[in-house]
Design a protein around this motif. Structure first.
Motif, PDB file in Angstrom:
ATOM      1  N   TYR A 313       0.838  -1.199   0.000  1.00 47.46           N
ATOM      2  CA  TYR A 313       0.000   0.000   0.000  1.00 47.46           C
ATOM      3  C   TYR A 313       0.877   1.254   0.000  1.00 47.46           C
ATOM      4  O   TYR A 313       0.646   2.194  -0.766  1.00 47.46           O
ATOM      5  CB  TYR A 313      -0.923  -0.018   1.222  1.00 47.46           C
ATOM      6  N   LYS A 317       1.440   4.348  -2.758  1.00 45.07           N
ATOM      7  CA  LYS A 317       1.282   5.757  -2.384  1.00 45.07           C
ATOM      8  C   LYS A 317       2.548   6.563  -2.684  1.00 45.07           C
ATOM      9  O   LYS A 317       2.470   7.695  -3.162  1.00 45.07           O
ATOM     10  CB  LYS A 317       0.949   5.864  -0.894  1.00 45.07           C
ATOM     11  N   GLU A 321       3.250   9.914  -4.942  1.00 45.21           N
ATOM     12  CA  GLU A 321       3.844  11.097  -4.324  1.00 45.21           C
ATOM     13  C   GLU A 321       5.120  11.509  -5.049  1.00 45.21           C
ATOM     14  O   GLU A 321       5.402  12.698  -5.205  1.00 45.21           O
ATOM     15  CB  GLU A 321       4.148  10.804  -2.851  1.00 45.21           C
TER      16      GLU A 321
END
Length: 838
Positions: A313, A317, A321
């Motif tokens: 996960y 992310k 980013e």
């Protein structure tokens, strides 16, 4: 020594119980400290170019050492016994001592001044935890590392537990571990050499980050159903080999958007602190579930699977980013004129960077080229080559500087043609490339270009040679760098025909490390020709010699050079603080000391804050004001530093007392001026000058009070209040006073609010002073108060007034300052004494 001590304890069967834990902790601490010290040594010994070329080789040395150590353990444990392995470790580490000493004495001491060593070893002083907390990108990277370390400890426990249950003999177990740890390093080396670049280059960072957790997840699930040693070996080998190869390369690319100085500090913190913390968490998990709950080893895999889900996960992310960070930074890098706002959100990470290099604006391209300093991925070769024909010389030079690190390209003919480029930075980049990539014809090339008919080409060749040979005594002698510089300096000194341009000669001397020619730079720091002066400033910075710190500070007052001089001094890094401290202690020129405050606000460290407080304590009024401004600037950008609130309150109270004293003296001088019926024009002018200076001092007092308040409260809020109080608009004034009244602590409010309210009065009356409990001094006391202060201009005004008043009652005041350290004060005092003595 510690290994020998533990070896002796082990030999006599004493390394058990609590000593065993101490040994385990000591080994872990040694691993952290020795690795940190090693990379510090590398940074000192190697310059940037050498480091880029050799870091890969040095890193492979670590893997090779792991392979050798593992197999050595596997062979030595059965022969000598595991209890003797610690002595073998001690012997291997002892070999490092003479190697380290040789490196230092051969490659550091002869070529690098103290400040260069300090700069190469000084970290960013911003606390890394603060930097990580402020960046979502860094926080996710730290989170991934923490989870991966916990997973690694769980995997390592499963592997060790199954091996221990299979091999009950300690020597056999040591041999087993030695064999498989070496084998893991071999797998890691093979993957690093043959697969990492292809996988990361073709599939991007996202895939690279997912490969390690998936490589652990699959055998981890299998281990639940088939709890056999061979499955645990597969699990451990996957984890150990992928972690040090593909995953490590992915993490390195993931750090690209982070500014280099921030990355250097946070990466160490993440690698050491976060790793250690996660290791401790992993240990606690194992203690809880294995020792307390006593779950079977295979069920550790369930916890591993849960953690890997979290890992995957965060990997997803952080990839998003990463792209967002690059998009934002490129948008900031592009100028308003050329901003194209390229969208890379749908690209792979490397694909997005390639897209910018091929179709981005100049600002975006330069930004990405700056980031590519930290990678030599082959996927960038084609767009970099295309940029060699770009119209912007900065882009051409930067692209060539990136291609410098690609060893297998055949572009030397193209680069040779760039030697005659009209821009100096392109020529220098071309020479630097040829010096590295044409070793067989290097001597011929350099001898050819050093005598080229074009003055600019000769200069670029000499500058490039100086840069490349700075820390290499052998190359310096081979190309007779000293002889070339000597010939050029002699021609310039005696007005002969120049062999190279003066600015190129200065730059070459600065980069060469040849200290005997530094005087040539020093003599031109304040040259009337601005071009030569700028080149001298730049060259002085390149030397990183402490001998240039004070001369550069003395040039700050030259307005047209101020920015270049400050930028040059910033290149000295934190080593500048020690030099500045010595200058403050032993130097008397107030202008030079005042300039130091400007520099300190750019060096964001606690030492800067401390030294600025020294300037407040020791400096004159103007120096104090500049030091306070610099402290406020520091606090806005680096609020985590210690600004000594207790000492600041004492300074505020002292400044408040100075304000009331000045207010009283100002009132007394105004009243005296009005009552002097026999005043001559000379006396009136002297008195008026003193009154004007006192009015300015009153304003300065108030300003310093607010700057000091900015160190206790928010500087932004305090500045807003101060601007409101200075405003002529009543609504802004009263709003500012109300804001200040609500902000101040009770103790400060009682002292400061009455003073602030006096700023509303056009003229101070006796009644107003009496309400503030301020006693009005007589004339003698007024002069005495001013002379005891630190404002040199006020002292001169008082001594001049004493002289023109011609009243002998003031003679003792003048006599006290006839030996003052300030030459102007001393001169004015002697003139007053001479006049009063008739």
């Amino acid at each position: 020594m510690s290994l020998i001590a533990f070896g002796v304890l082990h030999l006599f069967g004493r390394l058990d119980n609590w000593l065993l834990y101490i040994f385990y902790v000591e080994v872990a601490l040694f691993a952290v400290l020795s690795a940190s010290q090693f990379w510090i040594l590398v940074n000192v010994v190697l310059n940037l170019r050498e480091a880029k070329r050799l870091f890969g080789l040095i890193g492979s040395g670590a893997i090779a050492g792991g392979i050798f150590g593992g197999y050595l353990t596997s062979l030595a444990a059965p022969i000598f016994g595991s209890e003797y392995l610690l002595f073998l470790c001690a012997a291997l580490i002892a070999i490092c001592i003479p190697i380290t000493n040789t490196l230092w004495h051969k490659y550091v001491t002869p070529t690098q001044p103290h400040l260069r060593q300090v700069k190469r070893t000084s970290p960013n002083t911003e606390h890394p935890f603060t930097l990580i907390r402020q960046s979502k990108h860094l926080s996710l990277i730290a989170g991934i590392l923490a989870v991966s370390v916990v997973v690694s400890k769980l995997v390592d426990f499963q592997f060790s537990a199954m091996a221990s249950s299979t091999y009950t003999d300690s020597d056999e177990l040591a041999s087993f571990f030695g064999f498989w740890f070496s084998t893991m390093n071999i797998f890691s080396l093979v993957i690093q050499l043959f697969l990492t670049k292809k996988i990361v280059g073709r599939y991007g960072v996202g895939f690279s980050l997912f490969l390690l957790p998936l490589g652990i997840l699959i055998p981890g699930i299998f281990l639940i159903f088939v709890p056999q040693l061979w499955v645990a070996i597969l699990l451990r080998v996957n984890e150990g080999s992928l972690k040090q190869s593909i995953n490590k390369a992915g993490i390195e690319l993931l750090m690209l958007p982070i500014p280099l100085e921030v990355k250097n500090q946070t990466k160490t913190f993440i690698d050491v602190f976060v790793d250690s913390l996660a290791t401790g968490v992993g240990g606690l998990i194992l203690i809880l579930f294995v020792s307390v709950v006593a779950v079977p080893v295979k069920f550790i895999s369930i916890m591993t699977i849960i953690l890997i889900a979290l890992w995957l996960y965060m990997a997803r992310k952080v990839r998003n980013e990463y792209l967002r960070s690059f998009q934002l930074k490129m948008a900031n890098a592009a100028t308003r004129k050329d901003k194209k706002n390229i969208d890379i959100s749908n690209e792979s990470v490397l694909g997005g960077l390639r897209k910018v290099l091929t179709s981005g604006s100049d600002g975006e391209i330069l930004f990405v080229l700056g980031k590519l300093k930290e990678t030599t991925n082959s996927t960038f070769v084609s767009p970099l080559l295309a940029l060699l024909d770009h119209s912007n010389p900065r882009i051409k030079a930067a692209a060539l500087a990136r291609l410098y690190y690609y060893k297998d390209l055949k572009i030397t003919d193209q680069v040779k043609s760039m030697i005659n480029d009209p821009e100096d930075e392109v020529r220098i980049a071309a020479f630097e490339y040829l010096i590295e990539h044409c070793p067989t014809e290097l001597e011929t090339l350099m001898n050819q270009y050093l005598i080229d008919e074009d003055l600019e080409v000769r200069g670029a060749a000499l500058v490039s040679l100086s840069i490349e040979t700075r820390d290499n005594i052998t190359l310096k002698e081979k190309f007779d760098l000293k002889g070339g510089i000597e010939k050029a300096t002699q021609a310039m000194r005696y007005g002969n025909e120049a062999t190279i341009a003066p600015s190129s000669l200065l730059e070459a001397i600065g980069d060469s490390g040849l200290t005997e020619y530094y005087s040539f730079i020093h003599d031109r720091l304040n040259h009337e020709d601005e071009v030569i002066a700028r080149a001298a400033v730049k060259a002085a910075a390149h030397t990183l010699s402490d001998d240039f710190v004070l001369p550069l500070i003395q040039v700050i007052s030259r307005k047209e050079l101020q920015k270049e001089v400050i930028d040059a001094l910033m290149k000295f890094g934190l080593g500048l603080i020690d030099e500045a401290s010595r200058i403050i202690e032993g130097h008397k020129d107030v202008n030079d000391i005042r300039s130091i405050a400007l520099l300190l606000e750019r060096l964001h460290s606690q030492s800067s804050v401390d030294l600025l407080f020294v300037l407040i304590a020791k400096g004159d009024i103007n120096t104090q004001g500049q030091a306070l401004k610099s402290l406020n600037q520091l606090k806005v950008r680096f609020p985590h530093l210690n600004y000594y609130k207790k000492a600041t309150i004492d300074l505020i109270l002292n400044e408040a007392k100075n304000y009331t004293d000045t207010l009283a003296v100002l009132y007394a001088q105004r009243v005296t001026d009005q009552s002097e019926h026999k005043s001559t024009d000379e006396i009136s002018d002297a008195r008026n000058s003193l009154v004007e200076l006192l009015e300015r001092r009153l304003e300065g007092n108030l300003e310093r009070i607010f700057y000091l308040l900015g160190l206790k409260y928010s500087p932004t809020d305090i500045l807003s209040i101060y601007n409101g109080i200075q405003s002529k608009k009543p609504d802004l004034y009263f709003n500012a006073v109300e804001f200040l009244d609500n902000l101040l602590d009770t103790s400060l409010k009682k002292v400061l609010m009455p003073l602030v309210e006096t700023t509303l009065l056009d003229n101070i009356s006796r009644d107003a002073l009496e309400q503030l409990n301020i006693r009005i001094p007589n004339q003698y006391e007024c002069f005495e108060l001013i002379l005891e202060g630190k404002d040199q201009r006020l002292k001169l005004a008082v001594l001049h007034l004493i002289k023109v008043l011609k009243e002998t009652s003031y003679l003792p005041l003048a006599v006290q300052y006839q030996h003052d350290e300030n030459i102007k004060v001393r001169t004015f005092a002697l003139k007053a004494i001479q006049t009063l003595n008739g």
